[in-house]
Write a protein that holds these residues in place. Structure first.
Motif, PDB file in Angstrom:
ATOM      1  N   HIS A  63      14.134  25.346  57.194  1.00 51.53           N
ATOM      2  CA  HIS A  63      13.071  24.514  57.748  1.00 51.53           C
ATOM      3  C   HIS A  63      11.775  24.990  57.105  1.00 51.53           C
ATOM      4  O   HIS A  63      11.136  25.929  57.574  1.00 51.53           O
ATOM      5  N   GLY A  64      11.429  24.350  55.984  1.00 49.60           N
ATOM      6  CA  GLY A  64      10.221  24.758  55.275  1.00 49.60           C
ATOM      7  C   GLY A  64      10.299  26.211  54.840  1.00 49.60           C
ATOM      8  O   GLY A  64      11.188  26.600  54.090  1.00 49.60           O
ATOM      9  N   PHE A  65       9.398  27.019  55.372  1.00 53.64           N
ATOM     10  CA  PHE A  65       9.290  28.419  54.958  1.00 53.64           C
ATOM     11  C   PHE A  65      10.270  29.351  55.669  1.00 53.64           C
ATOM     12  O   PHE A  65      10.265  30.551  55.412  1.00 53.64           O
ATOM     13  N   SER A  66      11.115  28.810  56.560  1.00 54.70           N
ATOM     14  CA  SER A  66      11.972  29.688  57.361  1.00 54.70           C
ATOM     15  C   SER A  66      12.938  30.500  56.503  1.00 54.70           C
ATOM     16  O   SER A  66      13.215  31.667  56.790  1.00 54.70           O
ATOM     17  N   LEU A  78      14.298  42.878  48.018  1.00 49.74           N
ATOM     18  CA  LEU A  78      14.736  41.860  47.059  1.00 49.74           C
ATOM     19  C   LEU A  78      13.614  40.854  46.823  1.00 49.74           C
ATOM     20  O   LEU A  78      13.257  40.101  47.719  1.00 49.74           O
ATOM     21  N   PRO A  79      13.023  40.834  45.613  1.00 54.05           N
ATOM     22  CA  PRO A  79      11.937  39.885  45.351  1.00 54.05           C
ATOM     23  C   PRO A  79      12.424  38.434  45.464  1.00 54.05           C
ATOM     24  O   PRO A  79      13.519  38.099  45.012  1.00 54.05           O
ATOM     25  N   VAL A  80      11.590  37.598  46.063  1.00 51.65           N
ATOM     26  CA  VAL A  80      11.894  36.175  46.202  1.00 51.65           C
ATOM     27  C   VAL A  80      10.743  35.377  45.595  1.00 51.65           C
ATOM     28  O   VAL A  80       9.576  35.589  45.948  1.00 51.65           O
ATOM     29  N   VAL A  81      11.068  34.481  44.675  1.00 51.22           N
ATOM     30  CA  VAL A  81      10.076  33.589  44.086  1.00 51.22           C
ATOM     31  C   VAL A  81      10.339  32.179  44.584  1.00 51.22           C
ATOM     32  O   VAL A  81      11.461  31.676  44.478  1.00 51.22           O
ATOM     33  N   VAL A  82       9.327  31.549  45.153  1.00 51.32           N
ATOM     34  CA  VAL A  82       9.456  30.170  45.619  1.00 51.32           C
ATOM     35  C   VAL A  82       9.348  29.229  44.419  1.00 51.32           C
ATOM     36  O   VAL A  82       8.457  29.377  43.578  1.00 51.32           O
ATOM     37  N   VAL A  83      10.280  28.289  44.348  1.00 58.23           N
ATOM     38  CA  VAL A  83      10.256  27.246  43.325  1.00 58.23           C
ATOM     39  C   VAL A  83      10.183  25.920  44.070  1.00 58.23           C
ATOM     40  O   VAL A  83      11.094  25.565  44.807  1.00 58.23           O
ATOM     41  N   SER A  84       9.077  25.190  43.910  1.00 58.61           N
ATOM     42  CA  SER A  84       8.844  24.035  44.775  1.00 58.61           C
ATOM     43  C   SER A  84       8.296  22.829  44.019  1.00 58.61           C
ATOM     44  O   SER A  84       7.579  22.972  43.020  1.00 58.61           O
ATOM     45  N   GLY A  85       8.630  21.652  44.532  1.00 57.80           N
ATOM     46  CA  GLY A  85       8.073  20.417  44.002  1.00 57.80           C
ATOM     47  C   GLY A  85       6.644  20.195  44.451  1.00 57.80           C
ATOM     48  O   GLY A  85       5.946  19.339  43.917  1.00 57.80           O
ATOM     49  N   SER A  86       6.204  20.949  45.449  1.00 59.99           N
ATOM     50  CA  SER A  86       4.824  20.841  45.925  1.00 59.99           C
ATOM     51  C   SER A  86       3.909  21.711  45.078  1.00 59.99           C
ATOM     52  O   SER A  86       4.262  22.832  44.708  1.00 59.99           O
ATOM     53  N   GLU A  87       2.731  21.190  44.777  1.00 58.28           N
ATOM     54  CA  GLU A  87       1.729  21.989  44.068  1.00 58.28           C
ATOM     55  C   GLU A  87       0.470  22.139  44.909  1.00 58.28           C
ATOM     56  O   GLU A  87      -0.613  22.439  44.391  1.00 58.28           O
ATOM     57  N   GLU A  88       0.612  21.936  46.235  1.00 62.12           N
ATOM     58  CA  GLU A  88      -0.510  22.096  47.154  1.00 62.12           C
ATOM     59  C   GLU A  88      -0.888  23.578  47.237  1.00 62.12           C
ATOM     60  O   GLU A  88      -0.024  24.446  47.405  1.00 62.12           O
ATOM     61  N   LEU A  89      -2.177  23.864  47.162  1.00 65.50           N
ATOM     62  CA  LEU A  89      -2.629  25.250  47.239  1.00 65.50           C
ATOM     63  C   LEU A  89      -2.229  25.901  48.562  1.00 65.50           C
ATOM     64  O   LEU A  89      -1.913  27.091  48.613  1.00 65.50           O
ATOM     65  N   GLN A  90      -2.244  25.100  49.648  1.00 57.18           N
ATOM     66  CA  GLN A  90      -1.900  25.658  50.952  1.00 57.18           C
ATOM     67  C   GLN A  90      -0.438  26.110  50.989  1.00 57.18           C
ATOM     68  O   GLN A  90      -0.099  27.119  51.613  1.00 57.18           O
ATOM     69  N   VAL A  91       0.443  25.372  50.311  1.00 55.20           N
ATOM     70  CA  VAL A  91       1.854  25.753  50.250  1.00 55.20           C
ATOM     71  C   VAL A  91       2.001  27.044  49.442  1.00 55.20           C
ATOM     72  O   VAL A  91       2.764  27.944  49.811  1.00 55.20           O
ATOM     73  N   MET A  92       1.255  27.157  48.368  1.00 57.81           N
ATOM     74  CA  MET A  92       1.287  28.390  47.573  1.00 57.81           C
ATOM     75  C   MET A  92       0.768  29.571  48.389  1.00 57.81           C
ATOM     76  O   MET A  92       1.351  30.659  48.376  1.00 57.81           O
ATOM     77  N   ARG A  93      -0.331  29.352  49.120  1.00 62.46           N
ATOM     78  CA  ARG A  93      -0.917  30.421  49.925  1.00 62.46           C
ATOM     79  C   ARG A  93       0.062  30.884  50.996  1.00 62.46           C
ATOM     80  O   ARG A  93       0.266  32.093  51.204  1.00 62.46           O
ATOM     81  N   ARG A  94       0.685  29.924  51.681  1.00 59.18           N
ATOM     82  CA  ARG A  94       1.628  30.298  52.744  1.00 59.18           C
ATOM     83  C   ARG A  94       2.834  31.033  52.165  1.00 59.18           C
ATOM     84  O   ARG A  94       3.345  31.979  52.773  1.00 59.18           O
ATOM     85  N   SER A  95       3.276  30.619  50.992  1.00 56.40           N
ATOM     86  CA  SER A  95       4.408  31.304  50.362  1.00 56.40           C
ATOM     87  C   SER A  95       4.086  32.775  50.117  1.00 56.40           C
ATOM     88  O   SER A  95       4.904  33.663  50.412  1.00 56.40           O
ATOM     89  N   ILE A  96       2.893  33.041  49.604  1.00 59.71           N
ATOM     90  CA  ILE A  96       2.490  34.427  49.358  1.00 59.71           C
ATOM     91  C   ILE A  96       2.295  35.168  50.680  1.00 59.71           C
ATOM     92  O   ILE A  96       2.704  36.332  50.826  1.00 59.71           O
ATOM     93  N   ASP A  97       1.698  34.490  51.671  1.00 54.13           N
ATOM     94  CA  ASP A  97       1.511  35.110  52.986  1.00 54.13           C
ATOM     95  C   ASP A  97       2.844  35.541  53.590  1.00 54.13           C
ATOM     96  O   ASP A  97       2.934  36.575  54.260  1.00 54.13           O
ATOM     97  N   TYR A  98       3.880  34.733  53.368  1.00 54.82           N
ATOM     98  CA  TYR A  98       5.189  35.028  53.950  1.00 54.82           C
ATOM     99  C   TYR A  98       6.036  35.941  53.071  1.00 54.82           C
ATOM    100  O   TYR A  98       7.215  36.124  53.327  1.00 54.82           O
ATOM    101  N   GLY A  99       5.439  36.486  52.021  1.00 53.44           N
ATOM    102  CA  GLY A  99       6.108  37.548  51.279  1.00 53.44           C
ATOM    103  C   GLY A  99       6.711  37.191  49.938  1.00 53.44           C
ATOM    104  O   GLY A  99       7.420  38.011  49.347  1.00 53.44           O
ATOM    105  N   ALA A 100       6.457  35.977  49.437  1.00 55.36           N
ATOM    106  CA  ALA A 100       7.004  35.619  48.127  1.00 55.36           C
ATOM    107  C   ALA A 100       6.361  36.466  47.029  1.00 55.36           C
ATOM    108  O   ALA A 100       5.188  36.820  47.107  1.00 55.36           O
TER     109      ALA A 100
END
Length: 221
Positions: A63-66, A78-100
């Motif tokens: 469910h999204g970032f879950s 274990l490093p995790v890199v998010v690969v996403s179709g979204s290029e919204e800055l907020q999505v990038m920020r949340r990904s980093i906030d959640y540990g990507a």
């Protein structure tokens, strides 16, 4: 020893593209392909020394970032890199906030994806050019709930996902091949860890992890 990289995406064509990038970044790497959170969990459990996960945010079972939050909580090394179709800055920020450890837009050309994989394997956090300065100035969206979600065991996370899909206890028990009593025990533990009292509250809580509705329309996010 050869490195192991897990490619987690439910789109076969994009998995193939990511695998090609992995082969260019680390020619002798073992690539493990998965297409759901359930198969990702199994892959990580069978490859405990994996070096990197490339994670699509919207695979079945997530469910999204879950999925990202769960991976960071259960496998912090274990490093995790998010690969996403979204290029919204907020999505990038949340990904980093959640540990990507990085964020790769699916629109990125193959050489850029290859560069990102190499950078993260060398211990860096990788973001598209010019993004780091922009998201540093944005408000953090990390929540207390994400920490609670990260505390769930793999089986508890599976049960929560099935609750969110509206499955009954007996259906969850059948799918996981355990007794209904075991499922009830898991649900009780999930409610306690998340600080909720019932299924409805649990489902509403996990919706905090969803990507914003404006981002949902982006195909393959």
């Amino acid at each position: 020893m050869a490195q192991t990289i897990i490619v987690a995406d439910d789109h076969p064509l994009f998995r193939a593209a990511l695998k090609q990038a992995v082969n260019q970044a680390v020619p002798d790497a073992e690539t493990v392909e998965v297409d759901s959170i359930k198969s990702l969990q199994a892959a990580v459990e069978s490859h405990p020394d994996a070096d990197l996960v490339l994670l699509d945010l919207n695979m079945p079972g997530a469910h999204g970032f879950s999925g990202l939050v769960f991976m960071r909580g259960q496998y912090p090394g274990l490093p995790v890199v998010v690969v996403s179709g979204s290029e919204e800055l907020q999505v990038m920020r949340r990904s980093i906030d959640y540990g990507a450890s990085g964020f790769i837009p699916k629109s990125a050309p193959l050489p850029t994806i290859t560069e990102a994989i190499q950078a993260v394997l060398e211990g860096d956090v990788w973001l598209p050019e010019g993004v780091a300065d922009k998201i540093e100035r944005m408000h953090s969206d990390a929540t207390d709930f994400s920490e609670k979600l990260a505390s769930l065991t793999p089986q508890q996370f599976r049960v929560l996902g099935m609750l969110a899909e509206g499955l009954l206890n007996k259906q969850i028990a059948y799918d996981l091949d355990v007794s209904e009593a075991t499922i009830k025990a898991h649900i009780t533990a999930v409610f306690r860890k998340l600080g909720v009292r019932n299924r409805t509250q649990a489902v509403i809580a996990i919706q905090q992890m969803e990507i914003d509705p404006s981002d949902q329309s982006l195909s393959g996010s």
